[in-house]
Design an enzyme around this catalytic site. Structure first.
Site, PDB file in Angstrom:
ATOM      1  N   GLY A  76      41.492 -53.593 -21.655  1.00 57.52           N
ATOM      2  CA  GLY A  76      41.373 -54.359 -22.895  1.00 57.52           C
ATOM      3  C   GLY A  76      40.911 -53.507 -24.069  1.00 57.52           C
ATOM      4  N   SER A  77      39.916 -52.670 -23.844  1.00 57.05           N
ATOM      5  CA  SER A  77      39.396 -51.841 -24.944  1.00 57.05           C
ATOM      6  C   SER A  77      40.467 -50.885 -25.443  1.00 57.05           C
ATOM      7  CB  SER A  77      38.174 -51.037 -24.478  1.00 57.05           C
ATOM      8  OG  SER A  77      37.144 -51.900 -24.062  1.00 57.05           O
ATOM      9  N   GLN A 185      40.043 -62.789 -22.789  1.00 55.75           N
ATOM     10  CA  GLN A 185      39.382 -63.896 -22.092  1.00 55.75           C
ATOM     11  C   GLN A 185      40.335 -65.071 -21.842  1.00 55.75           C
ATOM     12  OE1 GLN A 185      36.290 -64.176 -20.801  1.00 55.75           O
ATOM     13  NE2 GLN A 185      35.678 -62.134 -21.430  1.00 55.75           N
ATOM     14  N   SER A 205      43.516 -57.765 -20.076  1.00 58.22           N
ATOM     15  CA  SER A 205      42.879 -56.842 -19.142  1.00 58.22           C
ATOM     16  C   SER A 205      42.827 -57.475 -17.756  1.00 58.22           C
ATOM     17  CB  SER A 205      41.471 -56.528 -19.632  1.00 58.22           C
ATOM     18  OG  SER A 205      40.835 -55.649 -18.732  1.00 58.22           O
ATOM     19  N   ALA A 206      43.328 -56.748 -16.744  1.00 61.15           N
ATOM     20  CA  ALA A 206      43.494 -57.320 -15.403  1.00 61.15           C
ATOM     21  C   ALA A 206      42.182 -57.791 -14.776  1.00 61.15           C
ATOM     22  CB  ALA A 206      44.168 -56.299 -14.482  1.00 61.15           C
ATOM     23  N   CYS A 331      28.498 -55.929 -22.812  1.00 62.83           N
ATOM     24  CA  CYS A 331      28.419 -54.745 -23.670  1.00 62.83           C
ATOM     25  C   CYS A 331      27.140 -54.766 -24.485  1.00 62.83           C
ATOM     26  CB  CYS A 331      29.613 -54.701 -24.608  1.00 62.83           C
ATOM     27  SG  CYS A 331      31.039 -55.524 -23.943  1.00 62.83           S
TER      28      CYS A 331
HETATM   29  C1  LIG Z   1      36.231 -57.601 -21.581  1.00 67.01           C
HETATM   30  C2  LIG Z   1      36.790 -57.714 -22.957  1.00 67.01           C
HETATM   31  C3  LIG Z   1      37.390 -56.615 -23.588  1.00 67.01           C
HETATM   32  C4  LIG Z   1      37.394 -55.233 -22.955  1.00 67.01           C
HETATM   33  O1  LIG Z   1      38.246 -55.156 -21.864  1.00 67.01           O
HETATM   34  P1  LIG Z   1      38.091 -53.917 -20.850  1.00 67.01           P
HETATM   35  O2  LIG Z   1      39.259 -54.035 -19.953  1.00 67.01           O
HETATM   36  O3  LIG Z   1      36.806 -54.155 -20.123  1.00 67.01           O
HETATM   37  O4  LIG Z   1      38.086 -52.680 -21.652  1.00 67.01           O
HETATM   38  C5  LIG Z   1      37.947 -56.784 -24.839  1.00 67.01           C
HETATM   39  N1  LIG Z   1      37.925 -57.988 -25.439  1.00 67.01           N
HETATM   40  C6  LIG Z   1      37.374 -59.080 -24.881  1.00 67.01           C
HETATM   41  C7  LIG Z   1      37.415 -60.379 -25.583  1.00 67.01           C
HETATM   42  C8  LIG Z   1      36.780 -58.974 -23.619  1.00 67.01           C
HETATM   43  O5  LIG Z   1      36.231 -60.047 -23.070  1.00 67.01           O
END
Ligand SMILES: *Cc1c(COP(=O)(O)O)cnc(C)c1O
Length: 392
Positions: A76-77, A185, A205-206, A331
């Site tokens: 996700g990041s 999410q 993100s998986a 985080c």
């Molecule tokens: C967890 C999260 C991310 C980051 O995803 P990662 O795969 O952990 O890098 C980004 N945005 C939201 C809204 C998240 O909940």
């Protein structure tokens, strides 16, 4: 250590376990079909086929038009960084203005701050209402001739509020501006349809939907320009170099297919348990308040503030009872600053410091909820008795 003590995991917004069916789909891609997906022999072709099956599973799950619109990333990041830095670069001739919200994940906010500092971008951070919602009217009013991108999260990771994505996308398209949503999410939890919802770019993100960590997707609608940020090989149509993480991609594909298939049933069950937890806490514990929207909300999220005490002490007390939850986002944990999301919805520092995020999942049972309702109230009461702020 007590033997056989109950353990209850209510931190699914931070990460989920990998489901057995997902692990089962992945395993052969570590051991048997281990080839490099770019190699031109049977080993390579087997790995490539697994990757392309996963791409199709993702395409279908979010109703993208074409498989090549699905770009696998490292999570996700990475997807969030790629979209902001990539669009800022590719559309620099058109403009340098980005619109986002005050409650985004730090992968968005810190990328925006970096672009302001290092790439001369101008960023508008839209405020949200008391439930954490931003309106399409706010977005429209902020659009300028030099606006290149609007990025609004699908669902907030701390308070679970769902944003009016389809309507915001409509406003963006009316003004010829690209629309990105961080749906990390939302994917697997609520229906996501990139075509019906006017989405040009989407992050997922998986590990937030029972897949493995370290693999994600950026959906990039056909026609949107996206430069490579990682240079090297030609993987992912030249947009992300590096040997393909085939087992991860296969896991993501299996997990998203499973999540979408189970969604109607799972969302209903989890929301009912969440509501029982919420009602139970409000009945048993005085002076607490629920944060976020009660209607437009992720089915698994409960965020509650407890007055007079600090969330870090609550977490510690609950952990001793085997209960895992969070003070905000994972985080933020470790930093003593109150959550930017809770401050943005108008909470005071004192209120925000007593927030607890409980996020349920497919493994959560009725017994888990009963156990939390038994253990949480005495933890709160004990901490309040020790608090200099509390006068009972
Ligand atoms: C967890 C999260 C991310 C980051 O995803 P990662 O795969 O952990 O890098 C980004 N945005 C939201 C809204 C998240 O909940």
């Amino acid at each position: 250590m007590e033997a056989n003590k109950r353990r209850v995991y209510l931190d699914h917004a931070a990460t989920t376990y990998v489901k057995p069916q997902v692990l089962e789909a992945m395993t052969p891609y570590f051991t048997e079909y281990f080839g490099n997906a770019s190699s031109n022999h049977t080993y390579g072709h087997e790995a490539h086929a697994g990757m392309e099956k996963a791409r199709e599973q993702v395409r279908k799950a979010i109703n993208a038009q074409l498989p090549q619109e699905i770009c696998f990333t490292g999570g996700g990041s990475e997807s969030d960084n790629m979209v902001l830095k990539g669009i800022a670069e590719a559309y620099a001739k058109k403009g340098n203005h980005i619109i986002t919200t005050a409650i985004e994940h730090h992968a968005i906010l810190h990328s925006c701050e970096w672009l302001e500092k290092n790439r001369g971008c101008e960023v508008t951070y839209l405020p949200v209402d008391a439930e954490g919602r931003v309106t399409p009217e706010q977005v429209e009013a902020a659009i300028k001739p030099n606006t290149i991108l609007v990025s609004v999260m699908f669902a907030n990771n701390e308070i679970g509020t769902l944003e009016p994505i389809r309507e915001i996308g409509e406003v963006c398209h009316k003004h010829g501006v690209l629309f990105h949503t961080d749906a990390v999410q939302a994917v697997g939890a609520v229906p996501v349809d990139v075509q019906a919802m006017n989405i040009d770019l989407l992050s997922m993100s998986a590990h937030k939907f029972y897949g493995p960590k370290g693999v994600g997707v950026l959906y990039i609608k056909k026609g949107v320009r996206m430069p490579s940020l990682i240079h090297g090989g030609a993987q992912e149509r030249g947009r992300r170099a590096g040997t393909d993480n085939v087992p991860g991609m296969v896991g993501l594909g299996a997990a998203i297919e499973l999540a979408v298939k189970n969604m109607p049933e799972s969302a209903k069950r989890i929301a009912a348990l969440r509501d029982k937890l919420m009602k139970g806490i409000l009945e048993r514990v005085p002076e607490c308040r629920v944060n976020g929207s009660l209607t437009d909300r992720l089915p698994n999220n409960l965020n509650i503030c407890f007055r007079y005490i600090e969330s870090e002490s609550i977490l510690l007390g609950l952990d001793l009872e085997g209960i895992a939850c969070s003070s905000g986002s994972a985080c933020n944990s470790g930093s003593l600053d109150p959550s930017h999301v809770l401050l943005a919805i108008g909470l005071t520092h004192e209120q925000a410091n007593g927030a607890l995020r409980l996020t349920l999942g497919d493994g959560t049972t009725e017994e888990d909820i009963d156990y939390v309702l038994e253990k949480l109230p005495p933890v709160i009461e004990r901490l309040r008795r020790m608090s200099p702020l509390y006068v009972a």
